[in-house]
Design a protein around this motif. Structure first.
Motif, mmCIF file in Angstrom:
data_model
loop_
_atom_site.group_PDB
_atom_site.id
_atom_site.type_symbol
_atom_site.label_atom_id
_atom_site.label_comp_id
_atom_site.label_asym_id
_atom_site.label_seq_id
_atom_site.Cartn_x
_atom_site.Cartn_y
_atom_site.Cartn_z
ATOM 1 N N GLN A 91 35.169 42.054 40.645
ATOM 2 C CA GLN A 91 33.912 42.749 40.920
ATOM 3 C C GLN A 91 34.130 44.036 41.705
ATOM 4 O O GLN A 91 33.405 45.014 41.520
ATOM 5 C CB GLN A 91 32.966 41.834 41.691
ATOM 6 C CG GLN A 91 32.449 40.644 40.889
ATOM 7 C CD GLN A 91 31.563 39.736 41.715
ATOM 8 O OE1 GLN A 91 32.038 38.889 42.456
ATOM 9 N NE2 GLN A 91 30.258 39.937 41.585
ATOM 10 N N ALA A 92 35.140 44.025 42.593
ATOM 11 C CA ALA A 92 35.421 45.195 43.426
ATOM 12 C C ALA A 92 36.248 46.254 42.704
ATOM 13 O O ALA A 92 36.514 47.319 43.265
ATOM 14 C CB ALA A 92 36.147 44.750 44.694
ATOM 15 N N GLN A 94 39.375 45.921 41.815
ATOM 16 C CA GLN A 94 40.794 45.806 42.156
ATOM 17 C C GLN A 94 41.591 45.144 41.032
ATOM 18 O O GLN A 94 42.804 45.317 40.949
ATOM 19 C CB GLN A 94 40.955 45.004 43.455
ATOM 20 C CG GLN A 94 40.296 45.663 44.647
ATOM 21 C CD GLN A 94 40.180 44.731 45.843
ATOM 22 O OE1 GLN A 94 40.466 43.532 45.742
ATOM 23 N NE2 GLN A 94 39.755 45.265 46.972
#
Length: 258
Positions: A91-92, A94
Motif C-alpha cells: 500500500q505504501a 515499497q
C-alpha cells in the motif's frame, strides 16, 4: 539564392529535431517498464514456501515468482519481512508484488488485487504430540490458542473465539508459535496445513496435526489494487505457462511430496 538555401537548411534542421524529440519521447515512455526492477515481498519464516538457507532464499514461492519473472521477461528483487508488514508495504509503494503464502480473502481484496490461485492450503489445529485432549474446535473451551499476526489463522481464531471459548495469543512468526505449543505455554496453534506438515516432517518438533482442515484457503500473488493490471496480467500468464509446461509441478514436488 543564398537566402533560399539557408531557409531550406533551417527547415530541414527543424524537421530533424522534431523527429529526434518524438523518438526520445517514445523511448522514455517504454523505458519506464523495461528498466524497472519489481520489488517482491516475502516472509522467510514460512517454509516450505519461503525460507533462508546458507544465505540464499528458497521455497515454493521464491522458485515460483522467479520462474514467472523469467518466463515473462521482467526483473525482480526479493524483500524479506514480517508477514504482517507485507500488505502495508504494498500500500505504501515499497513493494510491487507480494508472494508469501497469502490466502485470498475478501478483506485483502479491498486493498490488493490477487492473481489466479496457485496453491490450495487450508488451516489446521496443531497440538503437542503428547496432547490427547484436543481433536476439534469443540475441545478448545478454556484453552490458549496461539496464532501469527496478520494471517488467516489469526482471523479465523478471532472470528470463532466467542463460540468456542478460548483465549488468543498473537506472535510475529511461525517458529515462535511452534515453540510456544511445544513448551506447553499454549494448548494449540492454528497454521496452514502444508506449512506445519512440512515443519513437522523436516524437524524434531514435538507437535501433531489434529482433526480435519478448518477451511479451504487458496494462495494468491498480490499487487496494489487498481494500479498494476499489466503486471498482474504477466503474472497470471506466466503462472499458466508454468502449469502447462509442467514446471509448476516440478517446483511443488521439490518441496512437498504426498
Amino acid at each position: 539564392m543564398k537566402k533560399s538555401k539557408m531557409l531550406a537548411l533551417l527547415a530541414a534542421l527543424v524537421a530533424l529535431l522534431l523527429i529526434v524529440a518524438a523518438c526520445g519521447s517514445d523511448d522514455a515512455g517504454s523505458g519506464d517498464s523495461e528498466g524497472k526492477v519489481y520489488q517482491v515481498g516475502i516472509d522467510t519464516t514460512y517454509p516450505p514456501f519461503e525460507y533462508e538457507e546458507d544465505g540464499e532464499y528458497k521455497g515454493i514461492d521464491v522458485d515460483l515468482i522467479r520462474a514467472i519473472a523469467e518466463n515473462q521477461g521482467f526483473e525482480i528483487e526479493l524483500n524479506p519481512m514480517d508477514f504482517g508488514g507485507i500488505i502495508p508495504a504494498v500500500q505504501a509503494g515499497q513493494l510491487d508484488v507480494a508472494i508469501a503464502g497469502m490466502s485470498i480473502t475478501d478483506e485483502r481484496k479491498e486493498v490488493v488485487d490477487f492473481s489466479d490461485p496457485y496453491f490450495e492450503a487450508g488451516l489446521t489445529l496443531v497440538t503437542a504430540a503428547s496432547n490427547n485432549e484436543i481433536t476439534s474446535l469443540e475441545d478448545l473451551e478454556g484453552k490458549r490458542v496461539v496464532v501469527k499476526t496478520g494471517t488467516t489463522g489469526a482471523k479465523f481464531a478471532e472470528d470463532n473465539k466467542d463460540e468456542y471459548g478460548y483465549e488468543i495469543t498473537t506472535l510475529e512468526d511461525s517458529p515462535s508459535m511452534f515453540q510456544e505449543v511445544s513448551n506447553g505455554n499454549a494448548d494449540v496453534l492454528i497454521e496452514d496445513y502444508p506449512v506445519i506438515a512440512y515443519a513437522i516432517a523436516q524437524s524434531s518438533l514435538d507437535l501433531q496435526i489434529v482433526g480435519e482442515r478448518l477451511n479451504g484457503d487458496n494462495y494468491g500473488i498480490a499487487v496494489l489494487k487498481g494500479e498494476n493490471a499489466d503486471l498482474l496480467e504477466k503474472i497470471n500468464a506466466g503462472l499458466q505457462e508454468l502449469r502447462d509446461s509442467g514446471e509448476y509441478d516440478e517446483i511443488i514436488n521439490t518441496y512437498i511430496t504426498e
